[in-house]
Design an enzyme around this catalytic site. Structure first.
Site, PDB file in Angstrom:
ATOM      1  N   ALA A 102     -71.527 165.933  52.306  1.00 30.48           N
ATOM      2  CA  ALA A 102     -71.154 164.558  51.970  1.00 30.48           C
ATOM      3  C   ALA A 102     -69.726 164.242  52.423  1.00 30.48           C
ATOM      4  O   ALA A 102     -69.473 163.201  53.031  1.00 30.48           O
ATOM      5  CB  ALA A 102     -71.296 164.333  50.465  1.00 30.48           C
ATOM      6  N   VAL A 151     -76.239 166.052  45.508  1.00 31.38           N
ATOM      7  CA  VAL A 151     -75.861 165.810  46.897  1.00 31.38           C
ATOM      8  C   VAL A 151     -74.872 166.900  47.296  1.00 31.38           C
ATOM      9  O   VAL A 151     -73.893 167.145  46.587  1.00 31.38           O
ATOM     10  CB  VAL A 151     -75.215 164.413  47.039  1.00 31.38           C
ATOM     11  CG1 VAL A 151     -74.743 164.176  48.463  1.00 31.38           C
ATOM     12  CG2 VAL A 151     -76.197 163.319  46.611  1.00 31.38           C
ATOM     13  N   CYS A 152     -75.128 167.549  48.418  1.00 26.26           N
ATOM     14  CA  CYS A 152     -74.253 168.639  48.871  1.00 26.26           C
ATOM     15  C   CYS A 152     -72.845 168.110  49.131  1.00 26.26           C
ATOM     16  O   CYS A 152     -72.656 167.197  49.936  1.00 26.26           O
ATOM     17  CB  CYS A 152     -74.804 169.283  50.137  1.00 26.26           C
ATOM     18  SG  CYS A 152     -73.694 170.529  50.789  1.00 26.26           S
ATOM     19  N   ILE A 153     -71.866 168.688  48.472  1.00 28.56           N
ATOM     20  CA  ILE A 153     -70.504 168.143  48.544  1.00 28.56           C
ATOM     21  C   ILE A 153     -69.889 168.345  49.935  1.00 28.56           C
ATOM     22  O   ILE A 153     -69.228 167.448  50.461  1.00 28.56           O
ATOM     23  CB  ILE A 153     -69.607 168.723  47.423  1.00 28.56           C
ATOM     24  CG1 ILE A 153     -68.262 168.006  47.389  1.00 28.56           C
ATOM     25  CG2 ILE A 153     -69.417 170.234  47.566  1.00 28.56           C
ATOM     26  CD1 ILE A 153     -67.476 168.241  46.127  1.00 28.56           C
TER      27      ILE A 153
END
Lengths: 92, 130
Positions: B81, B76-78
């Site tokens: 997110a 998940v793209c930090i």
């Protein structure tokens, strides 16, 4: 180099499909899914000479008859199409 | 065939379910998924705080079970997110937030992981929009 263009937006709400058709090469194909399946109502799609596929569940869910110029695929067919074409370009 | 799959939409979007069914069909066909990368609103497809109506499919849960069952690399793209309030325990502590809504099998990481997956895979397939 061939590209599979995946279109999930209805052609009656925006210009994605028209833009896609402008850049479509002779070896390319279009996969209609979601509301993009409504493009089966668009005869212009056929006249372009581009291969057209539609995700079966989406044409069925919308009760759209699949014309003889388009082919219906399930998800394993979708996977196979993504292999048959060199690139997959989704019109997000 | 090696696939990298990028998802740009939340669990309630039909395209999130479409990506899941594509991923399932790819594995069923004997192919490999080198990485799933959830970007932009796709981070909501990984959040465990989502409550689906009882008469609808819980796509976020189905994603979680699918990734766990097949031990896939679910990233998940930090940056996407954090700006959407999707935090794991480490980030919630770092930014002093009370809610944690991302846990295993998901990992928070950077956009470089998408680039790396695109290089490692034969095909990058993106899902998003409606």
């Amino acid at each position: 180099m061939s590209t599979l263009h995946v279109v999930s937006h209805s052609p009656f709400t925006d210009g994605r499909l028209a833009s896609c058709l402008r850049v479509c090469g002779a070896k390319d194909a279009i996969l209609l899914c979601g509301d993009g399946a409504y493009a089966l109502h668009n005869p212009a799609l056929h006249s372009q000479g581009v291969k057209v596929f539609v995700l079966a569940e989406d044409s069925q869910a919308r009760n759209l008859p699949v014309p003889d110029w388009a082919s219906s695929v399930d998800y394993s067919g979708f996977v196979q199409l993504s292999i048959d074409y060199d690139k997959v370009n989704t019109w997000l | 065939m090696k696939f990298a799959i990028a998802l740009f939409s939340a669990a309630h979007a039909p395209s999130s379910r479409r990506a899941l069914l594509f991923a399932q069909a790819a594995l069923a066909g004997g192919h490999e998924i080198v990485r799933l990368f959830f970007y932009q609103d796709g981070v909501y497809s990984a959040a465990n705080s989502i409550v689906a109506p009882q008469d609808e499919q819980d796509i976020a849960r189905q994603w979680r079970e699918f990734v766990s069952q097949h031990q896939l690399d679910g990233v998940v793209c930090i940056a996407a997110a954090l700006r959407r309030g999707v935090l794991n325990a480490e980030e919630a502590t770092r930014y002093q937030r009370s809610a944690v809504n991302l846990e295993a099998p998901w990992a928070l990481s950077g956009l470089g992981q998408l680039h790396d997956a695109a290089q490692a895979a034969d095909r990058l397939i993106c899902f998003g929009g409606p």
